[in-house]
Design a protein around this motif. Structure first.
Motif, PDB file in Angstrom:
ATOM      1  N   ASN A  59      43.346  40.983  35.078  1.00 28.99           N
ATOM      2  CA  ASN A  59      43.572  41.459  36.446  1.00 28.99           C
ATOM      3  C   ASN A  59      42.209  41.654  37.109  1.00 28.99           C
ATOM      4  O   ASN A  59      41.839  42.753  37.498  1.00 28.99           O
ATOM      5  CB  ASN A  59      44.370  42.760  36.402  1.00 28.99           C
ATOM      6  N   ILE A  60      41.458  40.554  37.188  1.00 30.82           N
ATOM      7  CA  ILE A  60      40.060  40.605  37.623  1.00 30.82           C
ATOM      8  C   ILE A  60      39.865  39.666  38.802  1.00 30.82           C
ATOM      9  O   ILE A  60      40.384  38.544  38.795  1.00 30.82           O
ATOM     10  CB  ILE A  60      39.120  40.198  36.464  1.00 30.82           C
ATOM     11  N   GLY A  61      39.089  40.097  39.790  1.00 25.52           N
ATOM     12  CA  GLY A  61      38.804  39.270  40.959  1.00 25.52           C
ATOM     13  C   GLY A  61      37.651  38.318  40.696  1.00 25.52           C
ATOM     14  O   GLY A  61      36.550  38.506  41.213  1.00 25.52           O
ATOM     15  N   MET A  71      38.097  53.924  35.134  1.00 22.93           N
ATOM     16  CA  MET A  71      37.404  52.931  34.301  1.00 22.93           C
ATOM     17  C   MET A  71      36.840  51.805  35.158  1.00 22.93           C
ATOM     18  O   MET A  71      35.710  51.359  34.950  1.00 22.93           O
ATOM     19  CB  MET A  71      38.356  52.381  33.231  1.00 22.93           C
ATOM     20  N   HIS A  72      37.604  51.353  36.128  1.00 21.45           N
ATOM     21  CA  HIS A  72      37.165  50.297  37.039  1.00 21.45           C
ATOM     22  C   HIS A  72      35.920  50.754  37.810  1.00 21.45           C
ATOM     23  O   HIS A  72      34.924  50.027  37.911  1.00 21.45           O
ATOM     24  CB  HIS A  72      38.330  49.974  37.989  1.00 21.45           C
ATOM     25  N   LEU A  73      35.969  51.950  38.327  1.00 22.53           N
ATOM     26  CA  LEU A  73      34.843  52.499  39.085  1.00 22.53           C
ATOM     27  C   LEU A  73      33.615  52.696  38.189  1.00 22.53           C
ATOM     28  O   LEU A  73      32.508  52.300  38.550  1.00 22.53           O
ATOM     29  CB  LEU A  73      35.246  53.830  39.724  1.00 22.53           C
ATOM     30  N   ILE A  74      33.817  53.292  37.019  1.00 26.08           N
ATOM     31  CA  ILE A  74      32.694  53.581  36.118  1.00 26.08           C
ATOM     32  C   ILE A  74      32.016  52.300  35.670  1.00 26.08           C
ATOM     33  O   ILE A  74      30.781  52.211  35.630  1.00 26.08           O
ATOM     34  CB  ILE A  74      33.174  54.416  34.911  1.00 26.08           C
ATOM     35  N   LEU A  75      32.786  51.269  35.348  1.00 27.66           N
ATOM     36  CA  LEU A  75      32.194  50.003  34.902  1.00 27.66           C
ATOM     37  C   LEU A  75      31.329  49.391  36.002  1.00 27.66           C
ATOM     38  O   LEU A  75      30.187  48.987  35.752  1.00 27.66           O
ATOM     39  CB  LEU A  75      33.287  49.029  34.472  1.00 27.66           C
ATOM     40  N   ASN A  76      31.850  49.349  37.229  1.00 29.97           N
ATOM     41  CA  ASN A  76      31.061  48.800  38.336  1.00 29.97           C
ATOM     42  C   ASN A  76      29.804  49.627  38.602  1.00 29.97           C
ATOM     43  O   ASN A  76      28.718  49.085  38.828  1.00 29.97           O
ATOM     44  CB  ASN A  76      31.901  48.713  39.611  1.00 29.97           C
ATOM     45  N   MET A  77      29.940  50.941  38.567  1.00 30.96           N
ATOM     46  CA  MET A  77      28.789  51.799  38.852  1.00 30.96           C
ATOM     47  C   MET A  77      27.762  51.770  37.711  1.00 30.96           C
ATOM     48  O   MET A  77      26.560  51.892  37.951  1.00 30.96           O
ATOM     49  CB  MET A  77      29.237  53.234  39.123  1.00 30.96           C
ATOM     50  N   TYR A  78      28.222  51.557  36.484  1.00 29.20           N
ATOM     51  CA  TYR A  78      27.291  51.422  35.354  1.00 29.20           C
ATOM     52  C   TYR A  78      26.426  50.171  35.526  1.00 29.20           C
ATOM     53  O   TYR A  78      25.203  50.222  35.368  1.00 29.20           O
ATOM     54  CB  TYR A  78      28.060  51.373  34.039  1.00 29.20           C
ATOM     55  N   VAL A  79      27.068  49.057  35.864  1.00 28.05           N
ATOM     56  CA  VAL A  79      26.309  47.813  36.076  1.00 28.05           C
ATOM     57  C   VAL A  79      25.363  47.970  37.266  1.00 28.05           C
ATOM     58  O   VAL A  79      24.203  47.538  37.214  1.00 28.05           O
ATOM     59  CB  VAL A  79      27.260  46.611  36.263  1.00 28.05           C
ATOM     60  N   PHE A 129      42.941  56.265  44.005  1.00 25.16           N
ATOM     61  CA  PHE A 129      43.475  56.275  42.647  1.00 25.16           C
ATOM     62  C   PHE A 129      44.938  56.713  42.637  1.00 25.16           C
ATOM     63  O   PHE A 129      45.755  56.162  41.905  1.00 25.16           O
ATOM     64  CB  PHE A 129      42.688  57.237  41.743  1.00 25.16           C
ATOM     65  N   ASP A 130      45.239  57.744  43.409  1.00 27.40           N
ATOM     66  CA  ASP A 130      46.583  58.344  43.369  1.00 27.40           C
ATOM     67  C   ASP A 130      47.375  58.146  44.654  1.00 27.40           C
ATOM     68  O   ASP A 130      48.572  58.411  44.679  1.00 27.40           O
ATOM     69  CB  ASP A 130      46.471  59.854  43.093  1.00 27.40           C
ATOM     70  N   ASP A 131      46.718  57.702  45.702  1.00 26.27           N
ATOM     71  CA  ASP A 131      47.388  57.565  46.995  1.00 26.27           C
ATOM     72  C   ASP A 131      47.541  56.081  47.328  1.00 26.27           C
ATOM     73  O   ASP A 131      46.651  55.455  47.906  1.00 26.27           O
ATOM     74  CB  ASP A 131      46.557  58.284  48.063  1.00 26.27           C
TER      75      ASP A 131
END
Length: 198
Positions: A146-148, A39-47, A4-6
């Motif tokens: 910005n989606i793969g 947000m990107h991580l949470i959305l993927n992990m929620y699904v 995220f930060d590095d």
């Protein structure tokens, strides 16, 4: 989370066409453990949370992992193929793997109904699956957000294929669903290269 930060860390392990085509094939796997933000991580992990347990319960942990990692690699392979002439194309995220798990759950529980945030009525899983695939094809062609999208499609194909390989009885118990989901995938595999020229 470190990524995220590095940015140096993110850059070292993200999917990037030129580097993957070189000698850094491991990026096809490591990119699935990186996300751009919470947000990107949470959305993927929620699904994954919503559908992963269904697959693990029906098939067991070992088969779940085969589908998950198989879908992750299938997403990376399809992305590599689709963007092969774009050496600087890069991506991160577990979306390919999660898309594969989503498709596996629909194959295994064809009667499931899904609710989307903006539609208050249930949608049959198979309708959602075809719609998701068509939207991903559209998104890949139009480069929506910005989606793969290519990773989503590759992961979907991986989830579909690995689930059927591991549970071939679905060909007889869910024949209509298998055919319904197979048609857009086959068309994509046959004509996907022509999307860029349309």
């Amino acid at each position: 989370m470190k990524g995220f930060d590095d940015y140096t860390f993110l850059d070292k392990f993200k999917f990037q066409v030129g580097r993957v085509k070189g000698d850094e094939k491991i990026r096809m796997l490591t990119s699935g453990f990186l996300h751009v933000d919470w947000m990107h991580l949470i959305l993927n992990m929620y699904v994954l949370y919503m559908f992963g347990d269904m697959v693990a319960h029906k098939l067991g942990g070992a088969y779940f992992l085969i589908i998950y990692f198989g879908s992750l690699l299938a997403g990376s392979l399809y992305t590599l193929h689709y963007h092969k002439d774009e050496p600087y194309y890069s991506a991160v995220g577990a979306s390919g793997a999660v898309s594969g798990i989503l498709y596996a759950s629909i194959l295994l529980v064809p009667g499931m109904e899904l609710y989307l945030f903006f539609i208050p009525i249930p949608i049959p899983g198979y309708i959602f699956a075809v719609g998701y695939l068509l939207y991903s094809i559209y998104g890949m062609k139009k480069q929506v957000g910005n989606i793969g999208h290519a990773a989503h499609l590759g992961g979907t194909i991986g989830g579909f294929a690995f689930t059927l390989l591991l549970t071939p009885i679905l060909f007889t118990t869910n024949t209509i669903l298998v055919v319904l989901l197979a048609v857009p995938i086959i068309l994509l595999l046959l004509f996907g290269d022509k999307l860029k020229s349309l």
